[in-house]
Design a protein around this motif. Structure first.
Motif, PDB file in Angstrom:
ATOM      1  N   VAL A  48      33.518  37.060  57.552  1.00 54.03           N
ATOM      2  CA  VAL A  48      33.154  36.794  56.164  1.00 54.03           C
ATOM      3  C   VAL A  48      34.401  36.811  55.286  1.00 54.03           C
ATOM      4  O   VAL A  48      35.175  37.769  55.306  1.00 54.03           O
ATOM      5  CB  VAL A  48      32.155  37.837  55.654  1.00 54.03           C
ATOM      6  CG1 VAL A  48      31.887  37.630  54.169  1.00 54.03           C
ATOM      7  CG2 VAL A  48      30.857  37.759  56.447  1.00 54.03           C
ATOM      8  N   GLN A  49      34.596  35.743  54.545  1.00 51.94           N
ATOM      9  CA  GLN A  49      35.690  35.696  53.569  1.00 51.94           C
ATOM     10  C   GLN A  49      35.129  35.301  52.208  1.00 51.94           C
ATOM     11  O   GLN A  49      34.380  34.330  52.102  1.00 51.94           O
ATOM     12  CB  GLN A  49      36.765  34.704  54.000  1.00 51.94           C
ATOM     13  CG  GLN A  49      37.603  35.183  55.172  1.00 51.94           C
ATOM     14  CD  GLN A  49      38.843  34.353  55.370  1.00 51.94           C
ATOM     15  OE1 GLN A  49      38.811  33.147  55.207  1.00 51.94           O
ATOM     16  NE2 GLN A  49      39.941  35.005  55.720  1.00 51.94           N
ATOM     17  N   LEU A  50      35.498  36.046  51.190  1.00 50.62           N
ATOM     18  CA  LEU A  50      35.063  35.800  49.822  1.00 50.62           C
ATOM     19  C   LEU A  50      36.300  35.774  48.940  1.00 50.62           C
ATOM     20  O   LEU A  50      37.061  36.735  48.914  1.00 50.62           O
ATOM     21  CB  LEU A  50      34.104  36.899  49.360  1.00 50.62           C
ATOM     22  CG  LEU A  50      32.873  37.121  50.242  1.00 50.62           C
ATOM     23  CD1 LEU A  50      32.157  38.409  49.836  1.00 50.62           C
ATOM     24  CD2 LEU A  50      31.916  35.945  50.131  1.00 50.62           C
ATOM     25  N   VAL A  51      36.487  34.687  48.225  1.00 49.81           N
ATOM     26  CA  VAL A  51      37.680  34.522  47.391  1.00 49.81           C
ATOM     27  C   VAL A  51      37.247  34.232  45.954  1.00 49.81           C
ATOM     28  O   VAL A  51      36.681  33.180  45.675  1.00 49.81           O
ATOM     29  CB  VAL A  51      38.575  33.394  47.919  1.00 49.81           C
ATOM     30  CG1 VAL A  51      39.799  33.241  47.016  1.00 49.81           C
ATOM     31  CG2 VAL A  51      38.994  33.672  49.363  1.00 49.81           C
ATOM     32  N   GLU A  52      37.554  35.172  45.072  1.00 47.52           N
ATOM     33  CA  GLU A  52      37.187  35.038  43.671  1.00 47.52           C
ATOM     34  C   GLU A  52      38.270  34.319  42.873  1.00 47.52           C
ATOM     35  O   GLU A  52      39.452  34.369  43.221  1.00 47.52           O
ATOM     36  CB  GLU A  52      36.950  36.410  43.028  1.00 47.52           C
ATOM     37  CG  GLU A  52      35.904  37.280  43.689  1.00 47.52           C
ATOM     38  CD  GLU A  52      36.496  38.248  44.688  1.00 47.52           C
ATOM     39  OE1 GLU A  52      35.861  39.282  44.955  1.00 47.52           O
ATOM     40  OE2 GLU A  52      37.606  37.973  45.209  1.00 47.52           O
ATOM     41  N   SER A  53      37.844  33.700  41.788  1.00 48.59           N
ATOM     42  CA  SER A  53      38.767  33.098  40.838  1.00 48.59           C
ATOM     43  C   SER A  53      38.094  33.024  39.477  1.00 48.59           C
ATOM     44  O   SER A  53      36.876  33.208  39.378  1.00 48.59           O
ATOM     45  CB  SER A  53      39.196  31.699  41.294  1.00 48.59           C
ATOM     46  OG  SER A  53      38.091  30.840  41.396  1.00 48.59           O
ATOM     47  N   GLY A  54      38.882  32.779  38.438  1.00 52.00           N
ATOM     48  CA  GLY A  54      38.318  32.557  37.116  1.00 52.00           C
ATOM     49  C   GLY A  54      38.448  33.690  36.138  1.00 52.00           C
ATOM     50  O   GLY A  54      38.053  33.559  34.974  1.00 52.00           O
ATOM     51  N   GLY A  55      38.981  34.805  36.575  1.00 51.52           N
ATOM     52  CA  GLY A  55      39.159  35.904  35.643  1.00 51.52           C
ATOM     53  C   GLY A  55      40.238  35.599  34.624  1.00 51.52           C
ATOM     54  O   GLY A  55      40.928  34.582  34.701  1.00 51.52           O
ATOM     55  N   GLY A  56      40.383  36.478  33.647  1.00 51.82           N
ATOM     56  CA  GLY A  56      41.406  36.287  32.623  1.00 51.82           C
ATOM     57  C   GLY A  56      41.183  37.197  31.443  1.00 51.82           C
ATOM     58  O   GLY A  56      40.386  38.136  31.511  1.00 51.82           O
ATOM     59  N   SER A  57      41.887  36.901  30.376  1.00 46.12           N
ATOM     60  CA  SER A  57      41.801  37.695  29.156  1.00 46.12           C
ATOM     61  C   SER A  57      41.160  36.864  28.057  1.00 46.12           C
ATOM     62  O   SER A  57      41.575  35.736  27.814  1.00 46.12           O
ATOM     63  CB  SER A  57      43.192  38.148  28.716  1.00 46.12           C
ATOM     64  OG  SER A  57      43.777  38.983  29.692  1.00 46.12           O
ATOM     65  N   VAL A  58      40.155  37.443  27.409  1.00 42.30           N
ATOM     66  CA  VAL A  58      39.474  36.763  26.315  1.00 42.30           C
ATOM     67  C   VAL A  58      39.217  37.760  25.189  1.00 42.30           C
ATOM     68  O   VAL A  58      39.265  38.974  25.406  1.00 42.30           O
ATOM     69  CB  VAL A  58      38.135  36.135  26.750  1.00 42.30           C
ATOM     70  CG1 VAL A  58      38.358  35.040  27.761  1.00 42.30           C
ATOM     71  CG2 VAL A  58      37.196  37.190  27.288  1.00 42.30           C
TER      72      VAL A  58
ATOM     73  N   ALA B 188      34.378  31.530  46.400  1.00 39.48           N
ATOM     74  CA  ALA B 188      34.273  30.638  47.544  1.00 39.48           C
ATOM     75  C   ALA B 188      34.017  31.464  48.789  1.00 39.48           C
ATOM     76  O   ALA B 188      34.820  32.345  49.130  1.00 39.48           O
ATOM     77  CB  ALA B 188      35.555  29.830  47.698  1.00 39.48           C
ATOM     78  N   ALA B 189      32.900  31.210  49.447  1.00 39.45           N
ATOM     79  CA  ALA B 189      32.498  31.964  50.627  1.00 39.45           C
ATOM     80  C   ALA B 189      32.736  31.135  51.880  1.00 39.45           C
ATOM     81  O   ALA B 189      32.509  29.919  51.887  1.00 39.45           O
ATOM     82  CB  ALA B 189      31.028  32.349  50.523  1.00 39.45           C
TER      83      ALA B 189
ATOM     84  N   MET C 280      23.834  37.393  47.774  1.00 41.24           N
ATOM     85  CA  MET C 280      25.146  37.257  47.134  1.00 41.24           C
ATOM     86  C   MET C 280      25.128  37.875  45.738  1.00 41.24           C
ATOM     87  O   MET C 280      24.089  37.922  45.073  1.00 41.24           O
ATOM     88  CB  MET C 280      25.529  35.782  47.033  1.00 41.24           C
ATOM     89  CG  MET C 280      25.656  35.071  48.369  1.00 41.24           C
ATOM     90  SD  MET C 280      26.981  35.735  49.373  1.00 41.24           S
ATOM     91  CE  MET C 280      28.416  35.312  48.367  1.00 41.24           C
ATOM     92  N   GLY C 281      26.273  38.312  45.301  1.00 39.19           N
ATOM     93  CA  GLY C 281      26.286  38.893  43.965  1.00 39.19           C
ATOM     94  C   GLY C 281      27.673  39.305  43.503  1.00 39.19           C
ATOM     95  O   GLY C 281      28.690  38.972  44.133  1.00 39.19           O
TER      96      GLY C 281
ATOM     97  N   LYS D 291      28.080  23.942  48.544  1.00 41.17           N
ATOM     98  CA  LYS D 291      29.522  24.207  48.475  1.00 41.17           C
ATOM     99  C   LYS D 291      29.871  25.642  48.850  1.00 41.17           C
ATOM    100  O   LYS D 291      31.043  26.035  48.748  1.00 41.17           O
ATOM    101  CB  LYS D 291      30.037  23.930  47.058  1.00 41.17           C
ATOM    102  CG  LYS D 291      29.945  22.473  46.631  1.00 41.17           C
ATOM    103  CD  LYS D 291      30.524  22.278  45.239  1.00 41.17           C
ATOM    104  CE  LYS D 291      30.468  20.816  44.832  1.00 41.17           C
ATOM    105  NZ  LYS D 291      31.027  20.606  43.462  1.00 41.17           N
ATOM    106  N   ASN D 292      28.863  26.422  49.250  1.00 37.32           N
ATOM    107  CA  ASN D 292      29.097  27.829  49.590  1.00 37.32           C
ATOM    108  C   ASN D 292      29.849  28.549  48.472  1.00 37.32           C
ATOM    109  O   ASN D 292      30.801  29.310  48.729  1.00 37.32           O
ATOM    110  CB  ASN D 292      29.899  27.953  50.898  1.00 37.32           C
ATOM    111  CG  ASN D 292      29.081  27.590  52.120  1.00 37.32           C
ATOM    112  OD1 ASN D 292      27.879  27.364  52.029  1.00 37.32           O
ATOM    113  ND2 ASN D 292      29.732  27.524  53.263  1.00 37.32           N
ATOM    114  N   THR D 293      29.427  28.320  47.271  1.00 44.94           N
ATOM    115  CA  THR D 293      30.124  28.873  46.116  1.00 44.94           C
ATOM    116  C   THR D 293      29.156  29.601  45.189  1.00 44.94           C
ATOM    117  O   THR D 293      28.076  29.099  44.894  1.00 44.94           O
ATOM    118  CB  THR D 293      30.853  27.761  45.332  1.00 44.94           C
ATOM    119  OG1 THR D 293      31.771  27.097  46.199  1.00 44.94           O
ATOM    120  CG2 THR D 293      31.629  28.349  44.154  1.00 44.94           C
TER     121      THR D 293
END
Length: 124
Positions: free
Chosen positions: A2-12, A23-24, A34-35, A75-77
């Motif tokens: 199992v591989q899970l790769v997060e993206s999209g974080g930042g400062s707001v 992306a799974a 999933m969660g 897309k396994n996303t």
């Protein structure tokens, strides 16, 4: 594996929005609940949202009405749409995959596989 790769974080700024993606790979996406969960240093992990293969979602009380979990199974996303962000939402956010043996709720979303995390910082 199992591989899970997060993206999209930042400062707001407070009141802003972000969308996290996960992306799974390495397994059949629909075999797991999933969660997302989040963690602040020196505090316990907090389940944020969970979604099952049928799209039924569960949310933690602090994020209800502000966050929306969704997925693109083709897309396994996995996504987490975060609106009306508050400073108390500041945390490292982790994508998670959990066996259905525990149900599919935020209560157990941190009990399985997880990614490396993506930082979300909300300033007032």
């Amino acid at each position: 594996q199992v591989q899970l790769v997060e993206s999209g974080g930042g400062s707001v700024q407070s009141g802003g929005s972000l969308r996290l993606s996960c992306a799974a790979s390495g397994y059949t996406y629909t075999d797991y609940c999933m969660g997302w969960y989040r963690q602040v240093p020196r505090k316990e992990r907090e389940g944020v949202a969970a979604i099952d293969k049928d799209g039924i979602a569960d949310y933690a009380e602090p994020v209800k009405g502000r966050f929306t979990i969704s997925q693109d199974i083709a897309k396994n996303t996995l996504y987490l749409h975060m609106n009306s962000l508050k400073p108390e939402d500041t945390a490292m956010y982790y994508c998670a995959a959990v066996t259905y043996a525990l149900g599919c709720t935020v209560a157990y979303i941190d009990a399985g596989y997880f990614g490396q995390g993506t930082q979300v910082t909300v300033s007032s």
